[in-house]
Design a protein around this motif. Structure first.
Motif, PDB file in Angstrom:
ATOM      1  N   HIS A  39      -0.873  -2.465  -2.454  1.00  3.23           N
ATOM      2  CA  HIS A  39      -0.589  -1.980  -1.371  1.00  3.23           C
ATOM      3  C   HIS A  39       0.568  -1.737  -0.813  1.00  3.23           C
ATOM      4  CE1 HIS A  39      -4.525  -3.674  -0.088  1.00  3.23           C
ATOM      5  NE2 HIS A  39      -4.264  -4.823   0.047  1.00  3.23           N
ATOM      6  N   ILE A  40       0.892  -0.546  -0.047  1.00  8.72           N
ATOM      7  CA  ILE A  40       2.103  -0.299   0.726  1.00  8.72           C
ATOM      8  C   ILE A  40       2.215  -0.608   1.833  1.00  8.72           C
ATOM      9  CG2 ILE A  40       3.589   1.861   0.877  1.00  8.72           C
ATOM     10  CD1 ILE A  40       1.881   3.372  -1.357  1.00  8.72           C
ATOM     11  N   PHE A  41       3.340  -1.316   2.181  1.00 10.47           N
ATOM     12  CA  PHE A  41       3.686  -1.738   3.457  1.00 10.47           C
ATOM     13  C   PHE A  41       4.918  -0.921   4.030  1.00 10.47           C
ATOM     14  CE2 PHE A  41       1.531  -5.197   1.193  1.00 10.47           C
ATOM     15  CZ  PHE A  41       0.732  -5.783   2.259  1.00 10.47           C
ATOM     16  N   LEU A  53       4.335   7.693   9.676  1.00 11.90           N
ATOM     17  CA  LEU A  53       4.643   8.003   8.496  1.00 11.90           C
ATOM     18  C   LEU A  53       3.597   7.256   7.538  1.00 11.90           C
ATOM     19  CD1 LEU A  53       6.308   9.546   6.187  1.00 11.90           C
ATOM     20  CD2 LEU A  53       8.011   7.576   6.425  1.00 11.90           C
ATOM     21  N   ALA A  54       3.173   6.299   7.895  1.00 15.00           N
ATOM     22  CA  ALA A  54       1.931   5.334   6.773  1.00 15.00           C
ATOM     23  C   ALA A  54       0.555   6.342   7.230  1.00 15.00           C
ATOM     24  CB  ALA A  54       1.989   3.957   7.721  1.00 15.00           C
ATOM     25  N   GLU A  55       0.398   6.850   8.375  1.00 12.68           N
ATOM     26  CA  GLU A  55      -0.799   7.312   8.498  1.00 12.68           C
ATOM     27  C   GLU A  55      -0.556   8.829   7.596  1.00 12.68           C
ATOM     28  OE1 GLU A  55      -3.877   8.832  11.906  1.00 12.68           O
ATOM     29  OE2 GLU A  55      -1.750   8.464  12.455  1.00 12.68           O
ATOM     30  N   GLN A  62      -4.724   9.395  -0.084  1.00 11.49           N
ATOM     31  CA  GLN A  62      -6.206   9.001   0.192  1.00 11.49           C
ATOM     32  C   GLN A  62      -6.616   7.735   0.013  1.00 11.49           C
ATOM     33  OE1 GLN A  62      -8.070  11.676  -2.966  1.00 11.49           O
ATOM     34  NE2 GLN A  62      -8.009  13.591  -1.577  1.00 11.49           N
ATOM     35  N   ARG A  63      -5.699   6.819   0.766  1.00 14.11           N
ATOM     36  CA  ARG A  63      -5.996   5.535   1.038  1.00 14.11           C
ATOM     37  C   ARG A  63      -6.326   5.160   2.371  1.00 14.11           C
ATOM     38  NH1 ARG A  63      -1.515   2.162  -2.361  1.00 14.11           N
ATOM     39  NH2 ARG A  63      -1.913   3.340  -4.352  1.00 14.11           N
ATOM     40  N   HIS A  64      -6.902   3.913   2.574  1.00 11.93           N
ATOM     41  CA  HIS A  64      -7.194   3.435   3.848  1.00 11.93           C
ATOM     42  C   HIS A  64      -5.842   3.218   4.582  1.00 11.93           C
ATOM     43  CE1 HIS A  64      -9.175   1.449   7.155  1.00 11.93           C
ATOM     44  NE2 HIS A  64      -8.753   0.455   6.991  1.00 11.93           N
ATOM     45  N   CYS A 110      -4.320  -0.052   0.242  1.00 10.31           N
ATOM     46  CA  CYS A 110      -4.140   0.363   1.656  1.00 10.31           C
ATOM     47  C   CYS A 110      -2.685   0.991   1.797  1.00 10.31           C
ATOM     48  CB  CYS A 110      -4.435  -0.666   2.587  1.00 10.31           C
ATOM     49  SG  CYS A 110      -6.342  -1.120   2.629  1.00 10.31           S
ATOM     50  N   VAL A 111      -2.560   1.885   2.961  1.00 14.27           N
ATOM     51  CA  VAL A 111      -1.194   1.817   3.439  1.00 14.27           C
ATOM     52  C   VAL A 111      -1.088   1.250   4.562  1.00 14.27           C
ATOM     53  CG1 VAL A 111       0.412   3.468   4.126  1.00 14.27           C
ATOM     54  CG2 VAL A 111      -0.856   3.674   2.271  1.00 14.27           C
ATOM     55  N   ILE A 112      -0.343   0.130   4.988  1.00 21.63           N
ATOM     56  CA  ILE A 112      -0.119  -0.888   5.999  1.00 21.63           C
ATOM     57  C   ILE A 112       1.185  -0.457   6.738  1.00 21.63           C
ATOM     58  CG2 ILE A 112      -0.319  -3.006   6.720  1.00 21.63           C
ATOM     59  CD1 ILE A 112      -1.852  -3.533   4.061  1.00 21.63           C
TER      60      ILE A 112
END
Length: 555
Positions: A39-41, A53-55, A62-64, A110-112
């Motif tokens: 995961h990337i926070f 930036l997260a979006e 190509q992550r949620h 995910c990118v959170i």
């Protein structure tokens, strides 16, 4: 409390479901799961651009995408300001922790985007750092305030006097934010920041070739290869293809990781070296696939340098009309170039890579720890390709390649070089246009390498090829005279040759170039450097001029 009780019950059920899914086995056997922390926070003070930036990062990888505040509001049935107003910050923080636990439990990476105070709670921080990596976005107070004021009424902690409350918040949390890896926003373009995050984390996504695939540059990646494959649902049985140099060093580590993840895997070992990148070796690999029971649903793992990935990838592309494959790069050359792009192939006596296929891997793993066992000559070999990437798009990388070897940050160098190639491949996956710039130095270099009988290493030949092609650009009036000298000086600092060996048949070099795979309409097309960070592709050059440059470089 009316928003929280029902949501928490729902959250517990969701967690139970996810935990059950995470316990499922590979091939009917419960595996020992290795934590890969994918995961990337994105974290930071209000107004730092976390959500935007997260979006964008999630779209690139190509992550949620998870907007934690949006999920809190949805679960509570109220906006963030309403939760603060009706229930207070304590209830909001409780909801935040519960929603964060749900996000961390997601099995897919995910990118959170986190709220600006989500990690003040030590338990939240431990949970996040166990399941992923955190990048803290920072900016000047003035820039933060401007963004906050543009979203008036959305930030309860800054209501009233936003300027004073923001100043107080930043002062109070300064040490906290400074304790994370930071990225300074400074009004830079979102695309630039996305690229910088990828480079900082060593996580990339190549799209445009089939479903796309991840490229991961991370220390100890080989020890976790089983987990990486498992999390992507890549099926067995597996065959690991390596060579007689790499297999004794790393095959056991990879096979043990695959076994811990519940996979059945066998090893195929081939002779090391470009001289064995042939159809005959490929046939041997196919026979080993047959003996190992490889099925169309199986996965091939290429463990080694560029020769191994070219051979294993090509074998995978044709066997049973195509099976999945994964690249585990162990050399600098493979990490920065050969193992990345899904171009597979073998050599013929007449030329390099004349038989092959575009066959995108399902995953590329590069473990910089492998560079510790890499001989000096192989480090130089790989630096030639990294230098080429610098000429194409990154002046900092061009300079970094020229540093004394004992002062180079190899992990950072690999990550910078990968950014260049990933950007080019994503723009032009099947080499219809800009991807041809990656052939800089290769039209002449491949011919020199082949005519030498592979006594010259790939990087040595490509370095001379770059120098020759820079001189071509000068003679054609496309580049300043200083460019070849800059490239010559860089090659000398790396310890790479800057001339064609005496005794090499230049006529044979010219003839070999006529078999170059980039030939179109009967003419060989060059990628010529005009300056650092400026390469033009598709350039036709008179054969007499090429011969003259080659003659000047032979001494």
């Amino acid at each position: 409390m009316k928003y929280g009780r029902a949501w928490r019950s729902c959250a517990r059920r969701a967690l139970q479901t996810r935990n059950w899914m995470a316990d499922r086995s590979v091939g009917g056997r419960k595996p020992m799961i290795e934590q890969t922390r994918e995961h990337i926070f994105l974290y930071g003070p209000p107004g730092s651009g976390k959500t935007t930036l997260a979006e964008a990062l999630a779209e690139t990888l190509q992550r949620h995408f998870v907007d934690l505040d949006a999920h809190i509001a949805q679960a509570a049935g109220a906006s963030i300001p309403q939760i603060f107003e009706t229930q207070g910050e304590e209830i909001f923080r409780r909801l935040e922790s519960e929603q964060l636990e749900l996000a961390c439990a997601e099995t897919a990476a995910c990118v959170i985007a986190l709220g600006g105070g989500a990690l003040l709670d030590p338990q939240n921080r431990r949970m996040v750092e166990k399941s992923g990596v955190v990048i803290c976005l920072m900016d000047t107070e003035a820039n933060l305030l401007a963004r906050v004021r543009a979203q008036s009424g959305q930030r309860p902690l800054l209501s009233g006097d936003p300027a004073q409350r923001l100043a107080d918040l930043l002062a109070k949390r300064a040490a906290h934010y400074a304790s994370f890896n930071t990225l300074h926003v400074n009004k830079r373009e979102v695309s630039v920041l996305v690229r910088e995050i990828q480079q900082q984390l060593g996580v990339y996504r190549i799209s445009g070739m089939g479903a796309g695939y991840d490229v991961i540059v991370k220390r100890s990646a080989l020890a976790q290869v089983g987990s990486y494959l498992q999390q992507r649902g890549l099926p067995g049985p597996l065959v690991v293809v390596s060579d007689t140099v790499v297999a004794p060093l790393y095959a056991k580590q990879v096979l043990d990781s695959l076994k811990r993840a519940g996979y059945s895997a066998s090893l195929v070992t081939i002779p090391a070296g470009e001289a064995f990148k042939t159809l005959a070796t490929t046939a041997t690999i196919w026979e080993q696939f047959l003996s190992a029971g490889v099925e169309r649903g199986s996965t091939i793992v290429a463990l080694g340098g560029g020769v191994v990935s070219d051979l294993a990838g090509f074998a995978a592309s044709a066997y049973l009309r195509g099976v999945r494959w994964v690249v585990c790069s162990t050399t600098l050359l493979a990490m920065v170039d050969a193992g990345l792009g899904g171009k597979t192939g073998v050599d013929l006596p007449q030329g390099k890579n004349l038989v092959g296929a575009f066959h995108a891997p399902a995953l590329v793993l590069s473990d910089p720890d492998c560079l510790q066992t890499l001989p000096l000559e192989e480090q130089r070999n790989g630096l030639a390709e990294a230098l080429k990437h610098g000429v194409i798009q990154d002046a900092v990388l061009f300079e970094q390649c020229q540093q004394p070897f004992d002062s180079i940050d190899w992990e950072d160098l690999v990550r910078r070089a990968v950014v260049v190639k990933v950007n080019v491949i994503c723009e032009d996956p099947y080499e219809k246009g800009r991807r041809a710039t990656l052939n800089l130095g290769h039209t002449i270099g491949h011919a020199i390498e082949l005519v030498s009988g592979f006594h010259l290493k790939h990087g040595e030949a490509i370095g001379v090829g770059m120098l020759a092609e820079a001189q071509l650009a000068v003679r054609l009036g496309m580049a300043e005279a200083v460019l070849p000298e800059m490239i010559r000086a860089a090659l000398e600092k790396i310890g790479l040759p800057t001339c064609i060996p005496t005794g090499m048949d230049l006529e044979e070099v010219m003839q070999t170039m006529q078999h170059d795979k980039k030939k179109a309409g009967g003419a060989v097309k060059f990628a010529l450097p005009l300056a650092v960070e400026n390469v033009r592709h598709g350039v036709e050059v008179d054969a007499g001029l090429i011969a003259a440059i080659l003659a000047e470089l032979q001494y």
